[in-house]
Design a protein around this motif. Structure first.
Motif, PDB file in Angstrom:
ATOM      1  N   LEU A 227       0.826  -1.203   0.000  1.00 11.04           N
ATOM      2  CA  LEU A 227       0.000   0.000   0.000  1.00 11.04           C
ATOM      3  C   LEU A 227       0.862   1.256   0.000  1.00 11.04           C
ATOM      4  CD1 LEU A 227      -2.651   1.485   0.142  1.00 11.04           C
ATOM      5  CD2 LEU A 227      -2.765   0.976   2.602  1.00 11.04           C
ATOM      6  N   ASP A 228       1.946   1.259   0.790  1.00  8.41           N
ATOM      7  CA  ASP A 228       2.766   2.472   0.826  1.00  8.41           C
ATOM      8  C   ASP A 228       3.462   2.707  -0.510  1.00  8.41           C
ATOM      9  OD1 ASP A 228       4.494   0.326   1.183  1.00  8.41           O
ATOM     10  OD2 ASP A 228       5.883   1.476   2.418  1.00  8.41           O
ATOM     11  N   GLU A 229       3.789   1.662  -1.266  1.00  6.56           N
ATOM     12  CA  GLU A 229       4.371   1.831  -2.596  1.00  6.56           C
ATOM     13  C   GLU A 229       3.348   2.430  -3.563  1.00  6.56           C
ATOM     14  OE1 GLU A 229       7.670  -1.797  -2.739  1.00  6.56           O
ATOM     15  OE2 GLU A 229       5.552  -2.211  -3.210  1.00  6.56           O
ATOM     16  N   ALA A 230       2.105   2.019  -3.412  1.00  4.57           N
ATOM     17  CA  ALA A 230       1.041   2.581  -4.244  1.00  4.57           C
ATOM     18  C   ALA A 230       0.829   4.058  -3.918  1.00  4.57           C
ATOM     19  CB  ALA A 230      -0.250   1.806  -4.040  1.00  4.57           C
ATOM     20  N   HIS A 250      -1.922  -5.793 -17.850  1.00  2.00           N
ATOM     21  CA  HIS A 250      -3.377  -5.897 -17.803  1.00  2.00           C
ATOM     22  C   HIS A 250      -3.889  -5.357 -16.470  1.00  2.00           C
ATOM     23  CE1 HIS A 250      -2.312  -9.124 -20.737  1.00  2.00           C
ATOM     24  NE2 HIS A 250      -3.290  -8.538 -21.402  1.00  2.00           N
ATOM     25  N   LEU A 251      -5.037  -4.738 -16.517  1.00  2.00           N
ATOM     26  CA  LEU A 251      -5.594  -4.103 -15.328  1.00  2.00           C
ATOM     27  C   LEU A 251      -6.071  -5.138 -14.315  1.00  2.00           C
ATOM     28  CD1 LEU A 251      -6.498  -1.430 -13.961  1.00  2.00           C
ATOM     29  CD2 LEU A 251      -8.732  -1.779 -15.051  1.00  2.00           C
ATOM     30  N   LEU A 252      -5.617  -4.975 -13.075  1.00  2.00           N
ATOM     31  CA  LEU A 252      -6.113  -5.781 -11.958  1.00  2.00           C
ATOM     32  C   LEU A 252      -7.062  -4.970 -11.093  1.00  2.00           C
ATOM     33  CD1 LEU A 252      -2.782  -7.490 -10.813  1.00  2.00           C
ATOM     34  CD2 LEU A 252      -4.613  -8.486 -12.217  1.00  2.00           C
ATOM     35  N   GLY A 253      -6.775  -3.686 -10.966  1.00  5.60           N
ATOM     36  CA  GLY A 253      -7.607  -2.852 -10.116  1.00  5.60           C
ATOM     37  C   GLY A 253      -7.129  -1.414 -10.099  1.00  5.60           C
ATOM     38  N   LEU A 254      -7.761  -0.625  -9.236  1.00  5.76           N
ATOM     39  CA  LEU A 254      -7.477   0.806  -9.142  1.00  5.76           C
ATOM     40  C   LEU A 254      -7.473   1.215  -7.678  1.00  5.76           C
ATOM     41  CD1 LEU A 254      -7.430   3.662 -10.696  1.00  5.76           C
ATOM     42  CD2 LEU A 254      -9.888   3.703 -10.206  1.00  5.76           C
ATOM     43  N   TYR A 255      -6.573   2.127  -7.339  1.00  6.15           N
ATOM     44  CA  TYR A 255      -6.556   2.672  -5.985  1.00  6.15           C
ATOM     45  C   TYR A 255      -6.495   4.189  -6.093  1.00  6.15           C
ATOM     46  CZ  TYR A 255      -5.765   2.862  -0.970  1.00  6.15           C
ATOM     47  OH  TYR A 255      -5.909   3.093   0.381  1.00  6.15           O
ATOM     48  N   THR A 274       0.454  -4.160   4.080  1.00  2.00           N
ATOM     49  CA  THR A 274      -0.758  -4.513   3.325  1.00  2.00           C
ATOM     50  C   THR A 274      -0.503  -4.483   1.825  1.00  2.00           C
ATOM     51  OG1 THR A 274      -2.150  -3.592   5.085  1.00  2.00           O
ATOM     52  CG2 THR A 274      -3.160  -3.905   2.894  1.00  2.00           C
ATOM     53  N   ARG A 275      -0.878  -5.552   1.132  1.00  2.00           N
ATOM     54  CA  ARG A 275      -0.771  -5.594  -0.323  1.00  2.00           C
ATOM     55  C   ARG A 275      -1.861  -4.718  -0.945  1.00  2.00           C
ATOM     56  NH1 ARG A 275       4.171  -7.416  -1.748  1.00  2.00           N
ATOM     57  NH2 ARG A 275       4.724  -9.296  -0.575  1.00  2.00           N
TER      58      ARG A 275
END
Length: 332
Positions: A227-230, A250-255, A274-275
């Motif tokens: 999460l901190d990398e995102a 390929h898209l897995l998701g969005l934050y 947290t991933r």
């Protein structure tokens, strides 16, 4: 005393005068509309069959209306331009080819500057359309098609200044332009192509690919990111979001920033451990690069979001944009 009373009886307020103008001109338009008939159809057919342009001409106030009609025709799929009849007699008639249709406006039908051009136009073989308020006038009788724009009265109380008559002429020009537009199957995309600098042109011509961020400017992290990398990626790219992708893009998701606020409300979450896949949105709203930018604006408004990821046909992330990109492009 009597003179004073008479003056009081005829006195009107500016608002009264303004309303009267609207009433008089509305009646004039109704009168002209009632005369839309076979001549109007013939005028449209002559223009549609023409191999050249529509050359609009007129003197004085009729000239101003003719110039506006030419501009309206040109912007709605009928190539047209205005020629001043006085200048036409001194060389500008060379702008008119034998393939052009000439639309001449003169309420009296007796404007000397226009009548002077008739022999040359006839000899050259131009189709002549006329708008006058006098069907028996010289211009009306010389025209291949005459459109009667006579009005019951001018809105000017002195019956001198062209008011109702110029309004009727303008409305007849608009009627021609719209009828021709529909006959040609002219579309909003066609309109935008002739208005690229306007707001409508931007809305109809600008695509997502024209405004989106690409390459290294697209915020993205892998599915194994924390999460901190995102959050670092969101901060670095400054779009308020990051895509989460697999090894092939390929898209897995969005934050998003909004997700972050909801995440921090859960005090049990460790941002370092947290991933991102545990907290991301797995089926976000996306858009294609070929879509119009205005579609992105509509999506953002209806879904109450501020950013979009752009995907290709294989659902690979190829771009990203936010509301500020659309504002800079003046789409919204």
């Amino acid at each position: 005393m009597a003179a004073h009373d008479a003056h009081a009886i005829h006195a009107t307020t500016p608002a009264d005068s303004g309303r009267r103008v609207f009433e008089v001109e509305a009646r004039a338009l109704q009168a002209v509309a009632a005369r839309i008939d076979g001549a109007f159809t013939q005028a449209c057919e002559r223009i549609l069959a023409g191999r050249g342009r529509v050359v609009c001409t007129g003197m004085g106030k009729s000239g101003h209306i003719a110039r506006k009609i030419a501009a309206t025709l040109a912007s709605t799929g009928t190539p047209a331009f205005y020629v001043h009849p006085g200048e036409a007699g001194h060389g500008d008639l060379g702008m008119v080819t034998d393939a052009d249709v000439v639309l001449a406006l003169s309420y009296s039908g007796e404007s000397d500057e226009i009548l002077m051009l008739l022999p040359v136009l006839k000899r050259q073989g131009n189709v002549l359309l006329a708008m006058t308020g006098r069907p028996q006038s010289t211009l009306a009788q010389a025209a291949d098609v005459h459109l009667d724009i006579s009005v019951p009265e001018e809105a000017c109380p002195l019956h001198l200044a062209p008011t109702s008559s110029t309004t009727a002429s303008l409305a007849m020009g608009d009627a021609l332009a719209v009828a021709l537009l529909e006959a040609r199957g002219f579309t909003s995309d066609d309109f935008a192509r002739s208005h690229p600098a306007g707001a409508l042109g931007r809305r109809l011509l600008l695509h997502i690919s024209d405004v989106m961020h690409v390459g290294d400017d697209v915020p993205r992290v892998g599915g194994d990111a924390t999460l901190d990398e995102a959050l670092l990626e969101i901060s670095r790219k400054r779009l308020g979001v990051t895509a989460v992708v697999d090894g092939d893009g390929h898209l897995l998701g969005l934050y998003t920033d909004g997700d972050l606020r909801r995440t921090l409300a859960d005090r049990s979450i460790d941002v370092r451990a947290t991933r991102i896949t545990e907290v991301m949105t797995r089926d976000p709203v996306t858009i294609g690069a070929d879509a119009l930018a205005v579609e992105a604006a509509r999506l953002m408004e209806t879904r109450k979001i501020n950013a979009l990821l752009v995907l290709d046909a294989q659902r690979r992330v190829v771009g990203a944009l936010n509301i500020h990109d659309l504002l800079r492009a003046r789409v919204v």
